[in-house]
Scaffold this motif. Structure first.
Motif, short mmCIF file in Angstrom:
data_model
loop_
_atom_site.label_atom_id
_atom_site.label_comp_id
_atom_site.label_asym_id
_atom_site.label_seq_id
_atom_site.Cartn_x
_atom_site.Cartn_y
_atom_site.Cartn_z
N VAL A 77 0.83 -1.21 0.00
CA VAL A 77 0.00 0.00 0.00
C VAL A 77 0.86 1.27 0.00
CG1 VAL A 77 -1.76 1.29 1.28
CG2 VAL A 77 -1.92 -1.21 1.08
N ASN A 78 1.95 1.26 0.76
CA ASN A 78 2.78 2.45 0.89
C ASN A 78 3.83 2.58 -0.21
OD1 ASN A 78 2.03 1.54 3.93
ND2 ASN A 78 1.91 3.74 3.66
N ALA A 79 3.90 1.61 -1.11
CA ALA A 79 4.93 1.61 -2.16
C ALA A 79 4.81 2.80 -3.11
CB ALA A 79 4.88 0.30 -2.94
N LYS A 80 3.63 3.39 -3.22
CA LYS A 80 3.47 4.53 -4.13
C LYS A 80 4.09 5.82 -3.58
CE LYS A 80 -1.09 5.79 -2.45
NZ LYS A 80 -2.47 6.00 -2.75
N ASP A 81 4.34 5.86 -2.27
CA ASP A 81 4.83 7.08 -1.64
C ASP A 81 6.23 6.98 -1.04
OD1 ASP A 81 2.41 8.67 -2.00
OD2 ASP A 81 1.49 7.29 -0.57
N TYR A 82 6.79 5.78 -0.97
CA TYR A 82 8.09 5.59 -0.35
C TYR A 82 8.95 4.69 -1.24
CZ TYR A 82 5.89 7.50 3.85
OH TYR A 82 5.24 8.31 4.74
N SER A 83 10.26 4.87 -1.17
CA SER A 83 11.19 4.06 -1.97
C SER A 83 11.30 2.65 -1.39
CB SER A 83 12.57 4.71 -1.97
OG SER A 83 13.18 4.60 -0.69
N ALA A 84 11.88 1.74 -2.16
CA ALA A 84 12.09 0.37 -1.70
C ALA A 84 12.95 0.35 -0.44
CB ALA A 84 12.73 -0.47 -2.80
N GLU A 85 13.97 1.21 -0.39
CA GLU A 85 14.83 1.28 0.79
C GLU A 85 14.04 1.75 2.01
OE1 GLU A 85 19.10 3.22 2.05
OE2 GLU A 85 17.78 4.43 0.79
#
Length: 149
Positions: A25-33
Motif C-alpha cells: 500500500v505504501n509503495a506509491k509514496d516511499y522508496s524500496a529502501e
C-alpha cells in the motif's frame, strides 16, 4: 465486518499484515529502501504484542480473516492503524477509527504520506511534517491532531 478486541494470539497475523501493507500500500509514496527500513519494524511489532494488550487495540475481521487493526493509548494517541492490501477502500480503517476515537475529544497520531488524506478527511489537521529515521533511513511523516467538539 466484525470489530473485536485484540488477543495475544493475533500477534503474528497483525505483524504479517503490517509488513505486507507497508510493502504494498505504501509503495506509491516511499522508496524500496524506505519500505524495507519501515517494515523491519514488523519484528519489533512482535516484541510489542504485550503493549497492544495494554492499549485499546482492535481487530477488524471479514469472513474470519484479519482485515485490519488499530490501537490507541489512554492519552488519545492513535499508535497503529493498518489495513490489509486486500481490504483497502472497504471501510475497514473508518470502522476501526470510529471505535478507537469515540472516547476522546483530542486524538493525536503520526501519519504516513499514504494515510494523510484519509486522516484529513476525518478532520485531522497537520501539526507538522517531519523526517524520522528507521535503521538510518529517512522517512517523511506527519504529526496530526483531531479535536472533537
Amino acid at each position: 465486518m466484525i470489530i473485536r478486541k485484540y488477543k495475544n494470539e493475533d500477534c503474528d497475523s497483525v505483524a504479517n499484515l503490517f509488513y505486507e501493507t507497508v510493502h504494498s500500500v505504501n509503495a506509491k509514496d516511499y522508496s524500496a529502501e524506505q519500505l524495507s527500513a519501515w517494515a523491519n519494524s514488523a519484528d519489533s511489532l512482535k516484541s510489542r504484542c504485550n503493549d497492544l494488550l495494554n492499549q485499546n487495540t482492535l481487530v477488524a475481521e471479514i469472513n474470519g480473516v484479519i482485515a485490519g487493526f488499530g490501537s490507541i493509548d489512554k492519552s488519545g494517541y492513535l499508535d497503529l492503524l493498518f489495513v490489509s492490501k486486500d481490504y483497502q477502500n472497504q471501510g475497514v480503517a473508518t470502522a476501526l477509527c470510529d471505535e478507537l476515537e469515540k472516547d476522546f475529544s483530542i486524538i493525536k497520531t503520526f501519519s504516513s504520506i499514504t494515510a494523510k488524506s484519509f486522516f484529513e478527511n476525518r478532520g485531522y489537521l497537520v501539526v507538522k511534517s517531519q523526517e524520522v529515521k528507521r535503521f538510518e533511513v529517512a522517512l517523511i511523516n506527519y504529526e496530526i491532531k483531531k479535536t472533537k467538539f
